[in-house]
Design a protein around this motif. Sequence first.
Motif, PDB file in Angstrom:
ATOM      1  N   ASN A 338      36.802  35.584  31.496  1.00  0.00           N
ATOM      2  CA  ASN A 338      37.860  36.577  31.593  1.00  0.00           C
ATOM      3  C   ASN A 338      37.524  38.060  31.742  1.00  0.00           C
ATOM      4  N   GLU A 339      36.390  38.407  32.784  1.00  0.00           N
ATOM      5  CA  GLU A 339      36.100  39.889  32.637  1.00  0.00           C
ATOM      6  C   GLU A 339      37.213  40.696  33.101  1.00  0.00           C
ATOM      7  N   THR A 340      36.984  41.844  32.283  1.00  0.00           N
ATOM      8  CA  THR A 340      38.029  42.910  32.490  1.00  0.00           C
ATOM      9  C   THR A 340      38.146  43.403  33.840  1.00  0.00           C
ATOM     10  N   CYS A 341      37.106  43.623  34.614  1.00  0.00           N
ATOM     11  CA  CYS A 341      36.746  43.942  36.060  1.00  0.00           C
ATOM     12  C   CYS A 341      37.746  42.831  36.862  1.00  0.00           C
ATOM     13  N   ALA A 342      37.337  41.542  36.767  1.00  0.00           N
ATOM     14  CA  ALA A 342      38.122  40.741  37.335  1.00  0.00           C
ATOM     15  C   ALA A 342      39.661  41.099  37.139  1.00  0.00           C
ATOM     16  N   ALA A 343      40.255  41.114  36.122  1.00  0.00           N
ATOM     17  CA  ALA A 343      41.692  41.559  35.892  1.00  0.00           C
ATOM     18  C   ALA A 343      41.813  42.584  36.837  1.00  0.00           C
ATOM     19  N   ILE A 344      41.194  43.631  36.645  1.00  0.00           N
ATOM     20  CA  ILE A 344      41.513  44.845  37.498  1.00  0.00           C
ATOM     21  C   ILE A 344      41.659  44.430  39.305  1.00  0.00           C
ATOM     22  N   GLY A 345      40.340  43.786  39.578  1.00  0.00           N
ATOM     23  CA  GLY A 345      40.439  43.119  40.948  1.00  0.00           C
ATOM     24  C   GLY A 345      41.551  42.313  41.103  1.00  0.00           C
ATOM     25  N   ASN A 346      42.247  41.566  40.037  1.00  0.00           N
ATOM     26  CA  ASN A 346      43.296  40.951  40.401  1.00  0.00           C
ATOM     27  C   ASN A 346      44.717  41.692  40.696  1.00  0.00           C
ATOM     28  N   VAL A 347      44.867  42.812  40.025  1.00  0.00           N
ATOM     29  CA  VAL A 347      45.761  43.757  40.312  1.00  0.00           C
ATOM     30  C   VAL A 347      45.576  44.164  41.813  1.00  0.00           C
TER      31      VAL A 347
END
Length: 668
Positions: A338-347
Amino acid sequence: MRKLCLILFIFCSFFALAQKQDYPIQPVAFTNVKLTDHFWTSRIETNRTVTIPASFARCESTGRVKNFQMAAERKGKFCTTYPFDDTDIYKTIEGASYSLALHPDKKLDAYVDSMITIVGKAQEADGYLYTARTIDPLHVGDWLGTERWVKEQENSHELYNAGHMYEGAVAHFMATGKRNFLNIAIKNADLLVRTFGPGKRHVAPGHEVVEMGLVKMYRVTGKKEYLALAKFFIEERGHKEYNKKSKNPYENGVYWQDDKPVVDQDEAEGHAVRAMYLYSGMADVAALTGDKEFLTAIDKIWNNMVGKKMYVQGSIGAVGDGERFGANYELPNATAYNETCAAIGNVFWNERMFLLHGESKYIDVLEKTLYNGLISGVGLDGKSFFYTNAMQIQDGFNHPDIERERAGWFTCSCCPTNVVRLMPSIPGYIYAQNGNDVFVNLFISGTGNLKVNNKGLQITQQNNYPWDGGLQFTVNPAGSMDMNLKLRIPGWAQNQAVPSDLYSYQTAQNKKVEIKVNGKAVDYIIQNGYAVISKKWKKGDKVEMNLPMDVQRVVANEKLAEDNNKVALQRGPVMYCAEWKDNDGKAANIIIPQNTIFTTAYKPELLNGVTVLTGDVKAVQVDSSGLSISTQNKTLTAIPYYSWANRGKGEMTVWFPQQVKYVELLTK
């Protein structure tokens, strides 16, 4: 502010001439939204006063700035670890630029200019800008080839660096009107146009983002070559010869989203951050070129991700080996990455999907990610971070990919600098528009200024979201106005934990969301997840909407074996966890029986102000001899998932068993 408005007017006028088609729905720029919301203004202010300065300071102290200075002199030795370390400066400039647009700061403005000067001096005469090679092109690391671009399809990150440079340069130009960074970016982008394309060099970028950056450059400059190159890079995927039979994703192309052409892909795969940037770039290009095959592909991929590969708190990228998506329903808790960058990309991606389709389900995913799996990545102090975002921390179980406490920075610090640029842009996700349709997507107090048929419209929100479901909107048109106000009714308020069957509520709630206009309840239709209120609006019209804020027990699809017979807790958009600090030093021993009733209380002194959940539960206890196990009554205290690990290191869990079925013995 007058200067900024002039810049935006020039940009929008030029943009109208340059574009023939675009997203059917347009977001309201973050510069047109002024927040008064405590939840988000405090975070954005912390980002401005703490995170941005700390990020610049760490770019200096870790040698990232020095790399540019040595590249300018063409001597020295690249002094950081990764060739993409250049992007930490670019992303921090981007975030600082967004911040400057909202909060003018002469000192920060001058500092950013000084950084841009250092960056510009490192650029080679033909536009190439990549310090890992320029410092000493005869002695480069293993990630680089002996010549430009030869390892781009793998790990050199030359185009990745360029993409983040473009995004930073466009943000800086939009915020300040200055062309110093934009001119550097144009010189580099023109080099790419001369180098890559039909009849030129062919490559599928190893780490996507250049596609998104080129689109932004196209929007500002109107140069069609930039948009064409973005499309070219996307279409290059799936044409390299890989060992198709290999289960190693690095060898078969899956890791790079390069195992097949993008139009033939139907599953979220590979490195999760790269995937999000690719799918965002595909959405941009589909919107601007009308490419229906791109659109069909990302629709299928989105359904796969949300239906089979997303964690309950909105995080993605389950597998640490390669920071990647796993197989369908491969969502382990103890080793969740669950990388933080992946969450940002998901947004980023879900915002674009909404702009394409106008359906609230995309904002449902965006909101879940934003309030949970994204802001968990930055500490409440604004200067401590998670690269990964765990689902479970248990004493006696340690794994190299799982972070148990926050760090000031990382050797690979892509996530902290990504947070820097995301935070000040949040006001831009609240409103959107298509002709007479005005969408209210997020419930954040403040005032948005729009234009509907060239008439001014102001919408002011007053709420205490996400803690309270009582929402009030004041509509102030410049004059009497026909307008369709579209209020998102979140999926979580309509018995839908996520827009798929991956997670659901254990017990359905049957509460119709009531909407009042000027104090009177109104009937409304729901269209694509939005309550549509159509009328001739006048100044001072008030709309009230009350969302149910019951505590919901979330259960997982039976194909998620690890979560069978377990529940997660949700209230409004916020997912909860139990942390050691509130639960007698343990969290992994908690059982939530099906008859547990939860109470809620807002604690202003706790974790910068949070609503906590409490309930009578059971806890597994081991006696002092270590030979006898029993359950005891206790009171569970659950806190918002995003707020964990701000009070030290210890156990944490998101999923709770409802009864004991077996006991797993762990030995240290």
